[in-house]
Design an enzyme around this catalytic site. Structure first.
Site, PDB file in Angstrom:
ATOM      1  N   ARG A   1     -23.331   5.205  21.110  1.00 38.86           N
ATOM      2  CA  ARG A   1     -22.793   4.584  19.853  1.00 38.86           C
ATOM      3  C   ARG A   1     -22.095   3.436  19.602  1.00 38.86           C
ATOM      4  NH1 ARG A   1     -22.877   6.701  14.228  1.00 38.86           N
ATOM      5  NH2 ARG A   1     -24.295   8.034  14.732  1.00 38.86           N
TER       6      ARG A   1
ATOM      7  N   LEU B   1     -19.656   3.169   9.961  1.00 38.31           N
ATOM      8  CA  LEU B   1     -19.579   2.055  10.372  1.00 38.31           C
ATOM      9  C   LEU B   1     -18.308   2.074  11.599  1.00 38.31           C
ATOM     10  CD1 LEU B   1     -19.902   0.094   7.398  1.00 38.31           C
ATOM     11  CD2 LEU B   1     -21.447   0.159   9.107  1.00 38.31           C
TER      12      LEU B   1
ATOM     13  N   ASN C   1     -18.298   0.462   0.258  1.00 43.07           N
ATOM     14  CA  ASN C   1     -19.343   1.269   0.070  1.00 43.07           C
ATOM     15  C   ASN C   1     -19.401   1.910  -1.474  1.00 43.07           C
ATOM     16  OD1 ASN C   1     -20.927   3.527   1.315  1.00 43.07           O
ATOM     17  ND2 ASN C   1     -19.287   4.688   0.923  1.00 43.07           N
ATOM     18  N   THR C   2     -20.465   2.553  -1.745  1.00 46.31           N
ATOM     19  CA  THR C   2     -20.585   3.196  -2.897  1.00 46.31           C
ATOM     20  C   THR C   2     -20.834   4.614  -2.610  1.00 46.31           C
ATOM     21  OG1 THR C   2     -21.815   3.512  -4.909  1.00 46.31           O
ATOM     22  CG2 THR C   2     -23.196   2.742  -2.829  1.00 46.31           C
ATOM     23  N   HIS C   3     -20.224   5.639  -3.235  1.00 44.41           N
ATOM     24  CA  HIS C   3     -20.327   7.072  -3.010  1.00 44.41           C
ATOM     25  C   HIS C   3     -20.427   7.667  -4.302  1.00 44.41           C
ATOM     26  CE1 HIS C   3     -19.379  10.837  -0.924  1.00 44.41           C
ATOM     27  NE2 HIS C   3     -18.643  11.249  -1.910  1.00 44.41           N
TER      28      HIS C   3
ATOM     29  N   ASP D   1     -12.795   1.994   5.552  1.00 43.62           N
ATOM     30  CA  ASP D   1     -11.914   1.918   6.593  1.00 43.62           C
ATOM     31  C   ASP D   1     -12.433   2.953   7.662  1.00 43.62           C
ATOM     32  OD1 ASP D   1      -9.235   4.145   5.243  1.00 43.62           O
ATOM     33  OD2 ASP D   1     -11.388   4.517   5.925  1.00 43.62           O
TER      34      ASP D   1
ATOM     35  N   GLY E   1     -12.264   5.906   8.298  1.00 45.75           N
ATOM     36  CA  GLY E   1     -12.340   7.440   7.851  1.00 45.75           C
ATOM     37  C   GLY E   1     -13.747   7.498   7.146  1.00 45.75           C
TER      38      GLY E   1
ATOM     39  N   ASP F   1     -15.395   7.873   4.045  1.00 48.03           N
ATOM     40  CA  ASP F   1     -15.338   7.597   2.451  1.00 48.03           C
ATOM     41  C   ASP F   1     -13.747   7.708   2.009  1.00 48.03           C
ATOM     42  OD1 ASP F   1     -18.072   9.899   1.960  1.00 48.03           O
ATOM     43  OD2 ASP F   1     -17.945   7.756   2.349  1.00 48.03           O
TER      44      ASP F   1
END
Ligand code: GRF
Length: 203
Positions: free
Chosen positions: A64, A92, A106-108, A140, A142, A144
């Site tokens: 990874r 990421l 990001n979109t959640h 960040d 974590g 989401d």
């Protein structure tokens, strides 16, 4: 502003941004669309729009961290001002965030901090909430968990299943994403702890 979009699927959020960027007044252009897998509709949408694409697959790397570095290098080549993760199904990594931290959103499809992770709409439905929604946030380390930029509510209907709910969320989500990215790039922003301020600065 130069946008790089990262995705893993149908790319309807990316399509909304591609369409918005067609208007010069929007203030941004998509310089590349990247994915973690081949053969997805999101990459076809970029090709149709004449936008360069790249694919960085985890199976092509020994581990990874190597994938994280490869993705970082691939994105860096486009010198982005803002990176938009829109349905990108990998976390990421630390190298990526060290390089682009504070410029990755990001979109959640849920009202964070409720229902993080890959099954937001399903989890909201299972829990029985009456209102869910979508969240645009900074990424960040974590899952989401980064500072929230914008949110929009979406009602859960009695006969909803995961698909019908997610589709209703996605139609609101695309609008919120286009509006939020436009404001970030045109008005500027500050992240102070967990609070995000857009615009209102003395230029
Ligand atoms: C979006 O709802 C996104 O929030 C979630 O997956 C969906 C991707 O949809 N992570 P698309 O690929 O933009 O159509």
């Amino acid at each position: 502003a130069r946008l790089v979009i990262l995705l893993s699927g149908t790319g309807t959020n990316a399509q909304a941004l591609l369409d918005a960027c067609a208007d010069p007044a929007y203030g941004a252009r998509v310089v590349a669309v990247g994915a973690d897998r081949d053969g997805i509709e999101g990459l076809e949408r970029a090709c149709k729009a004449g936008v360069p694409t790249f694919v960085v697959r985890t199976q092509d790397y020994p581990d990874r961290p190597a994938w994280d570095q490869a993705l970082t290098d691939a994105v860096a080549a486009y010198e982005p001002d803002l990176i938009v993760s829109a349905g990108f199904m990998k976390l990421l990594g630390p190298r990526f965030l060290a390089r682009f931290g504070g410029r990755v959103i990001n979109t959640h499809p849920a009202l964070l901090p409720s229902f993080p992770g890959v099954h937001g709409p399903r989890d909201a439905l299972t829990y029985g909430v009456k209102i869910t929604g979508c969240t645009i946030h900074f990424v960040d380390s974590g899952v989401d968990s980064g500072p929230i930029i914008a949110q929009a509510p979406v009602p859960v209907l009695a006969d909803d299943d995961e698909v019908s709910l997610h589709e209703r969320i996605k139609s609101v989500e695309r609008t919120l994403l286009v509006e939020t990215v436009g404001r970030l790039v045109r008005e500027g922003y500050r992240i102070e702890g967990r609070r995000v301020q857009i615009g209102g600065f003395d230029q």
